[in-house]
Design a protein around this motif. Structure first.
Motif, PDB file in Angstrom:
ATOM      1  N   PHE A  23       0.827  -1.209   0.000  1.00 34.14           N
ATOM      2  CA  PHE A  23       0.000   0.000   0.000  1.00 34.14           C
ATOM      3  C   PHE A  23       0.861   1.258   0.000  1.00 34.14           C
ATOM      4  CE2 PHE A  23      -2.456   3.109   2.726  1.00 34.14           C
ATOM      5  CZ  PHE A  23      -3.281   3.550   1.704  1.00 34.14           C
ATOM      6  N   LEU A  24       1.923   1.260   0.797  1.00 33.81           N
ATOM      7  CA  LEU A  24       2.796   2.434   0.840  1.00 33.81           C
ATOM      8  C   LEU A  24       3.469   2.654  -0.507  1.00 33.81           C
ATOM      9  CD1 LEU A  24       4.394   1.972   4.384  1.00 33.81           C
ATOM     10  CD2 LEU A  24       2.474   3.443   3.723  1.00 33.81           C
ATOM     11  N   ARG A  25       3.864   1.597  -1.186  1.00 33.10           N
ATOM     12  CA  ARG A  25       4.439   1.734  -2.529  1.00 33.10           C
ATOM     13  C   ARG A  25       3.388   2.241  -3.513  1.00 33.10           C
ATOM     14  NH1 ARG A  25       7.470  -2.912  -1.019  1.00 33.10           N
ATOM     15  NH2 ARG A  25       5.838  -4.313  -1.813  1.00 33.10           N
ATOM     16  N   PHE A  26       2.159   1.757  -3.367  1.00 34.20           N
ATOM     17  CA  PHE A  26       1.065   2.223  -4.221  1.00 34.20           C
ATOM     18  C   PHE A  26       0.879   3.734  -4.078  1.00 34.20           C
ATOM     19  CE2 PHE A  26      -3.451   3.407  -4.281  1.00 34.20           C
ATOM     20  CZ  PHE A  26      -3.799   3.087  -5.589  1.00 34.20           C
ATOM     21  N   LEU A  27       0.916   4.233  -2.856  1.00 33.96           N
ATOM     22  CA  LEU A  27       0.752   5.673  -2.626  1.00 33.96           C
ATOM     23  C   LEU A  27       1.904   6.466  -3.229  1.00 33.96           C
ATOM     24  CD1 LEU A  27      -0.501   5.801   1.086  1.00 33.96           C
ATOM     25  CD2 LEU A  27      -1.860   5.935  -1.004  1.00 33.96           C
ATOM     26  N   GLN A  28       3.098   5.932  -3.157  1.00 34.01           N
ATOM     27  CA  GLN A  28       4.284   6.642  -3.630  1.00 34.01           C
ATOM     28  C   GLN A  28       4.452   6.586  -5.141  1.00 34.01           C
ATOM     29  OE1 GLN A  28       7.231   4.541  -1.366  1.00 34.01           O
ATOM     30  NE2 GLN A  28       6.670   5.520   0.575  1.00 34.01           N
ATOM     31  N   ARG A  29       3.809   5.620  -5.784  1.00 35.19           N
ATOM     32  CA  ARG A  29       3.991   5.449  -7.230  1.00 35.19           C
ATOM     33  C   ARG A  29       2.690   5.661  -7.992  1.00 35.19           C
ATOM     34  NH1 ARG A  29       7.698  -0.106  -6.860  1.00 35.19           N
ATOM     35  NH2 ARG A  29       9.339   0.772  -5.537  1.00 35.19           N
ATOM     36  N   GLU A  30       1.803   4.682  -7.942  1.00 34.81           N
ATOM     37  CA  GLU A  30       0.589   4.727  -8.743  1.00 34.81           C
ATOM     38  C   GLU A  30      -0.289   5.921  -8.400  1.00 34.81           C
ATOM     39  OE1 GLU A  30      -1.203   3.315 -11.954  1.00 34.81           O
ATOM     40  OE2 GLU A  30       0.258   1.997 -10.979  1.00 34.81           O
ATOM     41  N   ALA A  31      -0.529   6.136  -7.106  1.00 30.46           N
ATOM     42  CA  ALA A  31      -1.461   7.192  -6.691  1.00 30.46           C
ATOM     43  C   ALA A  31      -0.891   8.588  -6.893  1.00 30.46           C
ATOM     44  CB  ALA A  31      -1.854   6.995  -5.234  1.00 30.46           C
ATOM     45  N   LEU A  32       0.413   8.692  -6.961  1.00 30.94           N
ATOM     46  CA  LEU A  32       1.055  10.000  -7.032  1.00 30.94           C
ATOM     47  C   LEU A  32       0.689  10.761  -8.308  1.00 30.94           C
ATOM     48  CD1 LEU A  32       2.941  11.422  -5.026  1.00 30.94           C
ATOM     49  CD2 LEU A  32       4.875  10.658  -6.415  1.00 30.94           C
ATOM     50  N   ASN A  33       0.297  10.025  -9.342  1.00 28.00           N
ATOM     51  CA  ASN A  33      -0.031  10.653 -10.621  1.00 28.00           C
ATOM     52  C   ASN A  33      -1.531  10.746 -10.865  1.00 28.00           C
ATOM     53  OD1 ASN A  33       2.750  10.871 -11.436  1.00 28.00           O
ATOM     54  ND2 ASN A  33       2.735   8.659 -11.778  1.00 28.00           N
ATOM     55  N   ALA A  34      -2.313  10.571  -9.812  1.00 22.64           N
ATOM     56  CA  ALA A  34      -3.771  10.628  -9.948  1.00 22.64           C
ATOM     57  C   ALA A  34      -4.300  12.002  -9.567  1.00 22.64           C
ATOM     58  CB  ALA A  34      -4.416   9.557  -9.075  1.00 22.64           C
ATOM     59  N   ASP A  35      -5.520  12.302 -10.012  1.00 19.88           N
ATOM     60  CA  ASP A  35      -6.203  13.512  -9.564  1.00 19.88           C
ATOM     61  C   ASP A  35      -6.687  13.346  -8.128  1.00 19.88           C
ATOM     62  OD1 ASP A  35      -5.869  14.588 -12.088  1.00 19.88           O
ATOM     63  OD2 ASP A  35      -7.865  14.015 -12.778  1.00 19.88           O
ATOM     64  N   ALA A  36      -7.149  12.137  -7.821  1.00 23.36           N
ATOM     65  CA  ALA A  36      -7.697  11.868  -6.492  1.00 23.36           C
ATOM     66  C   ALA A  36      -7.677  10.372  -6.235  1.00 23.36           C
ATOM     67  CB  ALA A  36      -9.126  12.399  -6.370  1.00 23.36           C
ATOM     68  N   LEU A  37      -7.707  10.022  -4.950  1.00 25.20           N
ATOM     69  CA  LEU A  37      -7.783   8.630  -4.511  1.00 25.20           C
ATOM     70  C   LEU A  37      -8.993   8.485  -3.606  1.00 25.20           C
ATOM     71  CD1 LEU A  37      -6.621   5.737  -4.095  1.00 25.20           C
ATOM     72  CD2 LEU A  37      -5.311   6.686  -2.172  1.00 25.20           C
ATOM     73  N   TYR A  38      -9.828   7.509  -3.897  1.00 27.28           N
ATOM     74  CA  TYR A  38     -10.988   7.197  -3.068  1.00 27.28           C
ATOM     75  C   TYR A  38     -10.766   5.830  -2.427  1.00 27.28           C
ATOM     76  CZ  TYR A  38     -13.619  11.048  -5.147  1.00 27.28           C
ATOM     77  OH  TYR A  38     -14.043  12.294  -5.545  1.00 27.28           O
ATOM     78  N   ILE A  39     -10.840   5.776  -1.100  1.00 25.94           N
ATOM     79  CA  ILE A  39     -10.708   4.527  -0.349  1.00 25.94           C
ATOM     80  C   ILE A  39     -12.102   4.150   0.138  1.00 25.94           C
ATOM     81  CG2 ILE A  39      -9.611   3.374   1.599  1.00 25.94           C
ATOM     82  CD1 ILE A  39      -7.385   5.498   1.441  1.00 25.94           C
ATOM     83  N   LEU A  40     -12.621   3.037  -0.373  1.00 24.92           N
ATOM     84  CA  LEU A  40     -14.019   2.689  -0.128  1.00 24.92           C
ATOM     85  C   LEU A  40     -14.179   1.678   1.006  1.00 24.92           C
ATOM     86  CD1 LEU A  40     -15.331   2.512  -3.808  1.00 24.92           C
ATOM     87  CD2 LEU A  40     -14.995   4.493  -2.311  1.00 24.92           C
ATOM     88  N   GLY A  41     -13.540   1.964   2.113  1.00 22.20           N
ATOM     89  CA  GLY A  41     -13.774   1.199   3.329  1.00 22.20           C
ATOM     90  C   GLY A  41     -12.849   0.026   3.553  1.00 22.20           C
ATOM     91  N   ASP A  42     -12.786  -0.394   4.809  1.00 16.02           N
ATOM     92  CA  ASP A  42     -11.927  -1.483   5.271  1.00 16.02           C
ATOM     93  C   ASP A  42     -10.470  -1.257   4.876  1.00 16.02           C
ATOM     94  OD1 ASP A  42     -14.146  -2.546   6.406  1.00 16.02           O
ATOM     95  OD2 ASP A  42     -14.196  -4.379   5.213  1.00 16.02           O
ATOM     96  N   LEU A  43     -10.031  -0.020   5.044  1.00 22.66           N
ATOM     97  CA  LEU A  43      -8.604   0.265   4.916  1.00 22.66           C
ATOM     98  C   LEU A  43      -7.853  -0.509   5.998  1.00 22.66           C
ATOM     99  CD1 LEU A  43      -6.167   1.859   3.827  1.00 22.66           C
ATOM    100  CD2 LEU A  43      -6.844   3.757   5.332  1.00 22.66           C
TER     101      LEU A  43
END
Length: 241
Positions: A23-43
């Motif tokens: 998840f931390l790698r996802f935030l640093q790579r994939e999500a970094l180039n998005a307009d927004a991130l939506y987490i739809l529960g059970d994080l």
């Protein structure tokens, strides 16, 4: 290219460090180039209060805040595991808390997002339990208890839930078609994105004679799962941690 990402059902906990690292790698790579991130529960696998000093919570909050500071907005809908996540953690992580159902106007698409447990109406026992634990007075009473008592209660509830689910059919824990149709009609949505069932798939539908699609996120067990929405497409994909 403008893109918005959706994830759900990570069930982060100290016992699964590989998922947290993914998840931390996802935030640093994939999500970094998005307009927004939506987490739809059970994080998180469980949440017994924003005052829980678990180091994992601070690590995740810091990573989400760093994402916001890079200009990526982050939104959160509560799941059945972390429905007590509150404004203190939201502020620390830079997330915006959303209601249990939220209609988005995104790149010309009307998209309804939710965790998904409210669609599982055939599971009457779970729905009764959900109604009970979402009463504000009961939540306030629980959060006023000492932390160690809340931990014991949460552990017992998770054990009870595991035992109860073991005896339920696969069908009863999936969404009810009438509940899905009702949600589409109430919000006049063209798309629906949710998690909860851990059954990633794209379901074409007909709602009032018009085409619609329900897209279900997968759980982060052996791999990650995300939905990417652009002006051109809504894409469900899986990826290694």
């Amino acid at each position: 290219m403008s893109r918005t990402l959706f994830i759900a059902d990570l069930h982060l906990c100290e016992e699964e460090p590989a998922i947290t690292a993914g998840f931390l790698r996802f935030l640093q790579r994939e999500a970094l180039n998005a307009d927004a991130l939506y987490i739809l529960g059970d994080l998180f696998e469980a949440w017994i209060g924003d005052d829980d000093p678990d180091p994992l919570h601070g690590e995740v909050a810091a990573a989400l805040l760093a994402l916001k500071q890079h200009g990526v907005r982050c939104y959160f809908i509560h799941g059945n595991r972390d429905f007590l996540l509150g404004y203190r953690f939201a502020h620390a992580s830079g997330m915006t808390l959303l209601p249990e159902e939220q209609l988005l106007e995104l790149y010309g698409k009307r998209i309804l997002i939710l965790h998904g447990d409210t669609l599982c109406t055939d599971d009457e026992g779970y729905q009764r339990f959900r109604h009970k634990v979402h009463q504000r007075w009961l939540q306030k009473l629980f959060l006023a208890l000492p932390l160690f008592i809340r931990q014991r209660i949460a552990e017992k509830m998770r054990a009870n839930s595991k035992n109860a689910n073991a005896s339920k059919s696969v069908a009863i824990m999936d969404v009810n078609p009438h509940a899905v149709t009702d949600a589409f009609q109430r919000h006049r949505a063209q798309w629906m994105i949710h998690g909860h069932t851990h059954r990633p798939a794209v379901h074409p539908l007909q709602i009032n004679g018009q085409p619609a699609e329900r897209v279900v996120l997968g759980a982060w067990h052996q791999q990650g799962s995300m939905i990417e929405v652009t002006a051109d497409a809504v894409t469900l994909s899986a990826f290694p941690f």
